[in-house]
Scaffold this active site. Structure first.
Site, PDB file in Angstrom:
ATOM      1  N   ARG A 116       0.327  -1.383  -0.213  1.00  0.00           N
ATOM      2  CA  ARG A 116      -0.050  -0.376  -0.045  1.00  0.00           C
ATOM      3  C   ARG A 116       0.574   1.501  -0.247  1.00  0.00           C
ATOM      4  NH1 ARG A 116      -1.453   0.515   4.540  1.00  0.00           N
ATOM      5  NH2 ARG A 116      -1.011  -0.931   5.388  1.00  0.00           N
ATOM      6  N   TYR A 162      -1.183  -3.672  -6.913  1.00  0.00           N
ATOM      7  CA  TYR A 162      -1.032  -4.310  -5.785  1.00  0.00           C
ATOM      8  C   TYR A 162      -2.458  -4.495  -4.925  1.00  0.00           C
ATOM      9  CZ  TYR A 162      -0.434  -5.251  -0.804  1.00  0.00           C
ATOM     10  OH  TYR A 162       0.031  -5.856  -0.097  1.00  0.00           O
ATOM     11  N   LYS A 179      -9.764  -2.367   1.869  1.00  0.00           N
ATOM     12  CA  LYS A 179      -9.311  -0.694   2.806  1.00  0.00           C
ATOM     13  C   LYS A 179      -9.794  -0.168   2.190  1.00  0.00           C
ATOM     14  CE  LYS A 179      -6.178  -3.367   4.651  1.00  0.00           C
ATOM     15  NZ  LYS A 179      -6.745  -4.004   6.133  1.00  0.00           N
ATOM     16  N   HIS A 181     -10.362  -2.432  11.644  1.00  0.00           N
ATOM     17  CA  HIS A 181      -9.077  -3.344  11.321  1.00  0.00           C
ATOM     18  C   HIS A 181      -8.742  -3.601  12.349  1.00  0.00           C
ATOM     19  CE1 HIS A 181      -4.989  -3.189   9.163  1.00  0.00           C
ATOM     20  NE2 HIS A 181      -5.443  -4.084   9.112  1.00  0.00           N
ATOM     21  N   SER A 208      -0.901  -3.437  10.529  1.00  0.00           N
ATOM     22  CA  SER A 208      -0.384  -4.585   9.302  1.00  0.00           C
ATOM     23  C   SER A 208       0.154  -5.506   9.783  1.00  0.00           C
ATOM     24  CB  SER A 208      -0.452  -4.183   8.083  1.00  0.00           C
ATOM     25  OG  SER A 208      -1.407  -2.806   7.543  1.00  0.00           O
ATOM     26  N   CYS A 231       1.125  -7.941  11.730  1.00  0.00           N
ATOM     27  CA  CYS A 231       0.912  -8.000  12.805  1.00  0.00           C
ATOM     28  C   CYS A 231       0.016  -8.783  13.928  1.00  0.00           C
ATOM     29  CB  CYS A 231       1.040  -6.770  14.120  1.00  0.00           C
ATOM     30  SG  CYS A 231       2.044  -5.319  13.381  1.00  0.00           S
ATOM     31  N   ASP A 271      -9.218  -9.438   9.777  1.00  0.00           N
ATOM     32  CA  ASP A 271      -9.180  -8.471   9.214  1.00  0.00           C
ATOM     33  C   ASP A 271      -9.546  -7.262   9.442  1.00  0.00           C
ATOM     34  OD1 ASP A 271      -6.656  -6.585   8.059  1.00  0.00           O
ATOM     35  OD2 ASP A 271      -7.699  -6.200   6.310  1.00  0.00           O
ATOM     36  N   ARG A 299       1.845 -12.317  -0.736  1.00  0.00           N
ATOM     37  CA  ARG A 299       0.567 -12.605  -0.383  1.00  0.00           C
ATOM     38  C   ARG A 299       0.084 -13.981  -0.937  1.00  0.00           C
ATOM     39  NH1 ARG A 299      -1.622  -8.399   3.495  1.00  0.00           N
ATOM     40  NH2 ARG A 299      -0.129  -7.003   3.727  1.00  0.00           N
TER      41      ARG A 299
END
Ligand code: OXD
Ligand code: MN
Length: 597
Positions: free
Chosen positions: A71, A199, A208, A228, A250, A252, A279, A376
């Site tokens: 991002r 991406y 998002k 989130h 993100s 974590c 998420d 990913r």
């Protein structure tokens, strides 16, 4: 020309077609036949690579441009009519100015290309809490990812009917030029324009851009919350399931926590974890006055490196079929995939993420990475062995606890509970974490990331805290209890003090016991911490001293966290000026007084 029954969608689509000038326009109906044809086309053009059908049925590989792997927060804008509405931590430009700038970039951008029209639902189709979007894109990769991450196609259009309310999403890959890359939200128009990226987080606009940035704005106006947060159900040996939502920045460990496998002795007793989401949570107040969570997504867009049978068996299982891998490494011997942390056997005959054929072990020994750190997998949620039976429940699941957390080597203890909703809002608002590879920029730098929403809040963060406080007032004594965890505390030699992964279950059990009023706690300057002995350490190799360190509050460190002239809470709050809710200033005063007492 595609003809849609919904006049508002048709009018907007025609406007976008006139601007982008695609050669062809294709409506995505969601049928397997259409998706199969698109997969075939993507393979024929090299946009995707087919993986081993026996070992990874229905799985594909995609490589992004080297400059397009995460991002891009500095290219992400919230274009509200005034700068104050976007607030000091969002990039802002006046909508007219931004539209003019972007129109010039989109103009004719799809000449020679096909525009795909993807109707999609965030949340189960027809749920009272779901919302509909339409994404126009010139990328088959985007279509196929959206087909995993959201519910798409004709049933969505049927559900929308002639309702003019939908989120208008436009994506053009253009030439992936980072200097002209823009990810732009226009909250007042329910519109998202993304250009010059391919991406995931920048182009799967349901995720998002819609489910967090636009949805947080809608939530504020409509009385709900877009967060989130993962959602997990924890089942006890009596078969009772309690739900927890947890917000971590993100990369974590949200996916790991959402799918955790309890330690053996707890498994044997009958404890289980059920995944509802990894998420994003949409939180609404239900008819009984409690807070209910739905996961608006239908898949997992997870970070591959570090995912292994040991660290996250359920995530790995989820990727075994119907999955798209992006920027991992390929094992050319059997056309399977590999990434750092999967196992100790990097393929000898490998293609690294940028596309070079290399000897894997030698490449790694020379300091190379076979997979990009933010590579990913896009995996269907239904593949997950521990997917919750409530996953499709249109009403969502009732939430008992909200957990905030970050990556902090020092300062934050393993777990603490806030005193009440207002204090919990302050705990979320003052969250900080070391940065990761999920966003472009330096990794490992401590930054404030309120509620893990810093990159995702669609309006002024101070007003967002105000909305949290409002929701707390509405929920009253039915509000979930709010906690903070830190799995990443290190000792002076830099070793992690807590084993993490499945053992995090031990902390979740204390959290649920607190919610049920079953266990006492020690009140300290920052809230409540477990009494020694109340965190189950059976079978754990952890010294009493380490456990003590994990649970103690170092007042000097905390005061630094409050007062540091660059990264401190005071400094951070100051930028919001008069918009900072007075309750947040009150909580800051209380914290300071407690730390100095
Ligand atoms: C994500 C992120 O992809 O937070 O979920 O970056
Ligand atoms: Mn995320």
């Amino acid at each position: 020309m595609v003809q849609l029954a919904n006049k508002s969608v048709q009018t907007w689509m025609e406007e976008m077609i006139a601007m982008c000038m695609p050669d062809e326009v294709v409506l995505i109906d969601g049928s397997e036949a259409q998706l199969a044809a698109l997969r075939e086309e993507a393979v024929s053009t090299g946009e995707m690579i087919k993986l081993n059908e026996e070992k990874l049925p229905g799985c594909y590989y995609h490589r992004t441009a080297e400059n397009d792997v995460a991002r891009v927060e500095d290219r992400t804008f919230i274009c509200t009519p005034t700068e104050e509405e976007a607030g000091p931590i969002n990039n802002w430009m006046a909508p007219d100015e931004m539209y003019a700038k972007l129109k010039a970039l989109y103009n004719g951008s799809m000449k020679g290309r096909t525009m795909y029209v993807i109707p999609y639902s965030m949340g189960p189709v027809g749920s009272p809490f779901s919302k509909i979007g339409v994404e126009l894109t010139d990328s088959i990769y985007v279509v196929l990812n959206m087909a995993i991450m959201t519910r798409i196609g004709q049933p969505v259009l049927d559900s929308l009917g002639d309702n003019p309310e939908f989120v208008k999403c436009l994506h053009a890959k253009k030439d992936v030029n980072p200097d002209d890359r823009y990810i732009v939200q226009f909250p007042q128009d329910s519109a998202i324009w993304s250009i010059n990226s391919a991406y995931g987080g920048n182009v799967l606009l349901g995720k998002k851009c819609f489910a967090l940035r636009i949805a947080s704005y809608l939530g504020k106006n409509e009385g709900w919350m877009a967060e989130h947060m993962l959602i997990l159900g924890l089942e006890n040996p009596e078969g009772e399931v309690k739900y927890i939502c947890a917000a971590f920045p993100s990369a974590c460990g949200k996916t790991n926590l959402a799918m955790l496998i309890p330690p053996e002795h707890l498994r044997e007793k009958g404890y289980k974890v059920w995944t509802v989401g990894d998420d994003i949570s949409w939180l609404n107040i239900g008819p009984d006055g409690r807070l209910y969570a739905i996961n608006p997504e239908a898949g997992f867009f997870g970070v591959a490196p570090g995912t292994s049978e040991k660290s996250n068996f359920n995530a790995l299982e989820s990727t075994k079929q119907g999955t798209i891998f992006t920027n991992v490494a390929i094992n050319n011997d059997d056309m399977t995939v590999w990434w750092e942390g999967l196992d100790k056997n990097p393929p000898v005959n490998a293609t690294e993420w940028k596309g070079a054929k290399v000897n894997g072990p030698e490449y790694i020994a020379a300091g190379g990475k076979l997979a990009h750190p933010n590579s990913r997998f896009t995996a269907p949620a239904k593949n997950c062995p521990c997917i919750s039976p409530e996953f499709e429940n249109p009403q969502g699941v009732p939430v008992d606890a909200i957990v905030f957390g970050g990556r902090r080597a020092k300062c934050a203890p393993l777990v603490y509970q806030s005193r009440d909703w207002q204090h919990g809002t302050f705990v979320g608002a003052t969250m900080a974490s070391e940065t990761t590879a999920a966003a472009a920029g330096a990794v490992g730098v401590v930054r404030r990331d309120p509620m893990a929403m810093k990159p995702f809040v669609g309006y002024n963060m101070a007003d967002y805290w105000g909305h949290w406080l409002e929701m707390g007032k509405k929920l009253g004594d039915k509000a979930p209890k709010i906690f903070h965890v830190n799995w990443f505390r290190k000792d002076d030699e830099g070793n992690f003090l807590w084993p993490g992964f499945g053992d995090n279950m031990r902390v979740l059990l204390w959290i649920l016991d607190r919610c049920a009023g079953k266990v006492d706690a020690d009140e300290v300057a920052v809230g409540y911490v477990p009494k020694p002995g109340d965190i189950d350490t059976a079978g754990l190799d952890i010294s009493e001293d380490d456990l003590k360190t994990l649970l103690t509050i170092d007042k000097t460190e905390w005061l630094k966290d409050v007062e540091d002239p660059e990264t401190g809470i005071k400094q951070y709050f100051a930028q919001f000026g008069d918009r900072l809710p007075k309750e947040m200033a009150e909580e800051l005063e209380k914290l300071e007084a407690n730390l100095k007492a």
